[in-house]
Motif scaffolding. Structure first.
Motif, mmCIF file in Angstrom:
data_model
loop_
_atom_site.group_PDB
_atom_site.id
_atom_site.type_symbol
_atom_site.label_atom_id
_atom_site.label_comp_id
_atom_site.label_asym_id
_atom_site.label_seq_id
_atom_site.Cartn_x
_atom_site.Cartn_y
_atom_site.Cartn_z
ATOM 1 N N PRO A 5 0.238 -1.388 0.204
ATOM 2 C CA PRO A 5 0.261 -0.406 -0.217
ATOM 3 C C PRO A 5 0.983 1.234 0.389
ATOM 4 N N ALA A 6 0.649 1.793 -0.228
ATOM 5 C CA ALA A 6 0.935 3.322 -0.214
ATOM 6 C C ALA A 6 1.255 4.070 0.885
ATOM 7 N N PRO A 7 1.617 4.629 0.945
ATOM 8 C CA PRO A 7 2.347 5.540 2.279
ATOM 9 C C PRO A 7 1.050 6.795 2.240
ATOM 10 N N ALA A 8 0.805 6.947 3.752
ATOM 11 C CA ALA A 8 -0.420 7.643 3.742
ATOM 12 C C ALA A 8 0.526 8.897 4.134
ATOM 13 N N ARG A 9 -0.512 9.588 3.389
ATOM 14 C CA ARG A 9 -0.339 11.535 3.341
ATOM 15 C C ARG A 9 -0.827 12.570 4.767
ATOM 16 N N GLY A 67 -4.916 13.681 15.717
ATOM 17 C CA GLY A 67 -3.782 15.465 16.806
ATOM 18 C C GLY A 67 -2.834 14.161 17.761
ATOM 19 N N MET A 68 -1.702 15.150 17.847
ATOM 20 C CA MET A 68 -0.674 15.271 19.173
ATOM 21 C C MET A 68 -0.348 16.793 19.853
ATOM 22 N N ASN A 69 -0.953 16.281 20.907
ATOM 23 C CA ASN A 69 -0.737 16.922 22.015
ATOM 24 C C ASN A 69 0.857 17.518 21.978
ATOM 25 N N ARG A 70 0.397 19.320 22.092
ATOM 26 C CA ARG A 70 1.580 19.977 21.140
ATOM 27 C C ARG A 70 1.516 21.380 23.000
ATOM 28 N N GLY A 71 0.010 20.601 23.847
ATOM 29 C CA GLY A 71 -0.344 21.985 24.831
ATOM 30 C C GLY A 71 -0.522 21.305 25.966
ATOM 31 N N THR A 72 -1.903 21.996 27.305
ATOM 32 C CA THR A 72 -2.081 21.947 28.333
ATOM 33 C C THR A 72 -2.329 20.686 28.333
ATOM 34 N N ILE A 73 -3.688 20.139 28.759
ATOM 35 C CA ILE A 73 -3.979 18.569 28.848
ATOM 36 C C ILE A 73 -4.105 18.324 27.876
ATOM 37 N N GLY A 74 -4.774 18.011 27.059
ATOM 38 C CA GLY A 74 -4.438 17.297 25.111
ATOM 39 C C GLY A 74 -5.755 16.122 25.636
ATOM 40 N N PHE A 75 -7.006 16.458 26.032
ATOM 41 C CA PHE A 75 -7.856 15.524 25.967
ATOM 42 C C PHE A 75 -8.334 14.491 24.465
ATOM 43 N N SER A 84 7.606 6.525 14.196
ATOM 44 C CA SER A 84 6.753 5.274 13.746
ATOM 45 C C SER A 84 5.257 6.749 13.918
ATOM 46 N N LEU A 85 5.548 7.229 13.403
ATOM 47 C CA LEU A 85 3.861 7.381 12.632
ATOM 48 C C LEU A 85 2.852 7.359 11.832
ATOM 49 N N PRO A 86 3.173 6.650 11.061
ATOM 50 C CA PRO A 86 2.686 5.839 10.624
ATOM 51 C C PRO A 86 2.099 4.341 10.615
ATOM 52 N N GLU A 87 3.311 3.601 11.692
ATOM 53 C CA GLU A 87 2.669 2.618 12.358
ATOM 54 C C GLU A 87 1.451 3.314 13.314
ATOM 55 N N ARG A 88 1.642 4.414 14.255
ATOM 56 C CA ARG A 88 0.820 4.968 14.748
ATOM 57 C C ARG A 88 -0.534 4.986 14.287
ATOM 58 N N VAL A 89 -0.639 5.733 13.718
ATOM 59 C CA VAL A 89 -2.182 6.027 12.664
ATOM 60 C C VAL A 89 -2.633 4.524 11.967
ATOM 61 N N ALA A 90 -2.424 3.679 11.062
ATOM 62 C CA ALA A 90 -2.558 2.357 10.244
ATOM 63 C C ALA A 90 -3.149 1.747 12.761
ATOM 64 N N PRO A 234 -27.589 15.375 12.218
ATOM 65 C CA PRO A 234 -27.453 13.839 11.479
ATOM 66 C C PRO A 234 -26.474 14.270 10.317
ATOM 67 N N GLU A 235 -26.288 15.376 10.183
ATOM 68 C CA GLU A 235 -25.642 15.360 8.804
ATOM 69 C C GLU A 235 -24.030 16.042 8.852
ATOM 70 N N ALA A 236 -23.605 15.912 10.436
ATOM 71 C CA ALA A 236 -22.172 15.982 10.242
ATOM 72 C C ALA A 236 -21.541 15.423 11.213
ATOM 73 N N GLU A 237 -19.803 14.929 11.084
ATOM 74 C CA GLU A 237 -19.434 13.902 11.713
ATOM 75 C C GLU A 237 -18.164 14.320 11.151
ATOM 76 N N VAL A 238 -17.045 14.289 12.698
ATOM 77 C CA VAL A 238 -15.898 14.364 12.318
ATOM 78 C C VAL A 238 -15.061 12.204 12.454
ATOM 79 N N ARG A 239 -14.209 11.951 12.027
ATOM 80 C CA ARG A 239 -14.116 10.805 12.702
ATOM 81 C C ARG A 239 -12.327 10.911 12.734
ATOM 82 N N MET A 240 -11.981 10.399 14.391
ATOM 83 C CA MET A 240 -11.071 10.929 15.454
ATOM 84 C C MET A 240 -10.141 9.899 15.314
ATOM 85 N N LEU A 241 -9.059 9.853 14.975
ATOM 86 C CA LEU A 241 -8.587 8.510 15.729
ATOM 87 C C LEU A 241 -7.339 8.605 16.645
ATOM 88 N N PHE A 242 -6.876 7.643 17.388
ATOM 89 C CA PHE A 242 -6.527 7.705 18.964
ATOM 90 C C PHE A 242 -5.635 6.321 19.169
#
Length: 260
Positions: A5-9, A67-75, A84-90, A234-242
Motif C-alpha cells: 500500500p502507498a504510504p499515508a499522506r 491529533g498530537m498534544n503540544r498544549g496543556t491537557i490534551g484530552f 513511527s507515526l505511520p504505524e501508530r496511525v494504521a 444528523p449530517e455532520a461528523e468528524v472521524r477521530m483517531l486515537f
C-alpha cells in the motif's frame, strides 16, 4: 503478490505556540506535508482548543484526524512522538463524533446557526441571574429555572465545562446528552438531566430585557438571545483517531476515577 500500500499522506497543521510550530517542522522534514484537502490523515498539533478549531475547519472533508498534544491537557489528543507515526496511525482506534447544532434567535431577529462538538452553553450576560424556560421535544419540562446558565454537552464534551459544573460524565458512544445547570438558584436542588441524543431541546429566555443571556456553541457566540434550539446534527461528523491503548473511551473511564 499484491503491491504494497502507498504510504499515508499527512497534513500537519499546528497552533501558533512555539512547541507546536517546532513539532510541525520536525514532522514535515521526516514525513513530508500535504494540503488538508489532499491528505489521507490530518494531524493537528496543539492543545484541545486547537483540536476543536481543526474539527470545525476540516469537518467537511471527512478526513480522519489524529491529533498530537503540544498544549496543556490534551484530552482530545494523542501523546506527541515523532517516531513511527505511520504505524501508530494504521493501528489507531477510529471514533466518529457527531456534533450538536445550535440555532439561536436574538433580539432584532438575528439568527446564528453553529455546531458544537463539546457543548452548547447559555450564560447570563450581566449581574442578574438568567431566567429560563426549558422544553424537550415540544413539551415544557421546566417553566422557570433561575441560574447562571445551562450546558447541553455531548459525550465527548461531558468531561469539559459540563464536568466543572458538576454534570455527569457520559461514556463515549452512548446515545445521550447531559443537560446541566450552572449555579442553579431556583429550583436549588435540581442537578440536571440525561437526555436521549435524539432529543430536541428548546430554551426560552424569560425577562430578557432585564436578564440578558448569551449562547455559545463551542466558540461561536450569540448575544441577547430570545430562544435557543439544540439538537444533534444528523449530517455532520468528524472521524477521530486515537492510539489503541489509550482511546477516547478509555480516557473517559479514567476521568471518572481521577481525583486531581
Amino acid at each position: 503478490m499484491p503491491p504494497a500500500p502507498a504510504p499515508a499522506r499527512f497534513a500537519f497543521v499546528a497552533s501558533s505556540s512555539s512547541s507546536a510550530q517546532t513539532a510541525r517542522r520536525q514532522l514535515t522534514d521526516r514525513y513530508g506535508n500535504h494540503d488538508p484537502d489532499e491528505a489521507d490523515v490530518i494531524i493537528p498539533l496543539g492543545g484541545d482548543g486547537f483540536m476543536l478549531e481543526s474539527m470545525h475547519r476540516y469537518m467537511g472533508l471527512g478526513t480522519p484526524m489524529f491529533g498530537m498534544n503540544r498544549g496543556t491537557i490534551g484530552f482530545l489528543m494523542n501523546a506527541y512522538d515523532a517516531d513511527s507515526l505511520p504505524e501508530r496511525v494504521a493501528q489507531a482506534h477510529l471514533q466518529p463524533l457527531r456534533p450538536l447544532k445550535m440555532t439561536a434567535e436574538s433580539e432584532g431577529g438575528a439568527r446564528l446557526e453553529a455546531v458544537a462538538f463539546n457543548e452548547v452553553s447559555m450564560l447570563r450576560q450581566e449581574r442578574q441571574a438568567a431566567k429560563l424556560r426549558i422544553l424537550i421535544n415540544g413539551r415544557e419540562r421546566m417553566d422557570e429555572l433561575i441560574c447562571d446558565g445551562i450546558i447541553v454537552a455531548t459525550a465527548a464534551g461531558s468531561t469539559a465545562y459540563n464536568l466543572s459544573a458538576n454534570g455527569p460524565i457520559i461514556p463515549i458512544g452512548s446515545p445521550m446528552l447531559a443537560l446541566t445547570p450552572i449555579s442553579p438558584f431556583r429550583p436549588r436542588r435540581w442537578r440536571g438531566a440525561l437526555l436521549p441524543a435524539a432529543a430536541h431541546i428548546r430554551v426560552e429566555v424569560i425577562e430578557r430585557w432585564k436578564r440578558p443571556v448569551s449562547a455559545v456553541a463551542d466558540h461561536n457566540e450569540a448575544r441577547n438571545v430570545i430562544s435557543v434550539e439544540i439538537a444533534e446534527d444528523p449530517e455532520a461528523e468528524v472521524r477521530m483517531l486515537f492510539d489503541a491503548d489509550h482511546n477516547l473511551e478509555e480516557r473517559i473511564l479514567t476521568e471518572q476515577f481521577s481525583f486531581g
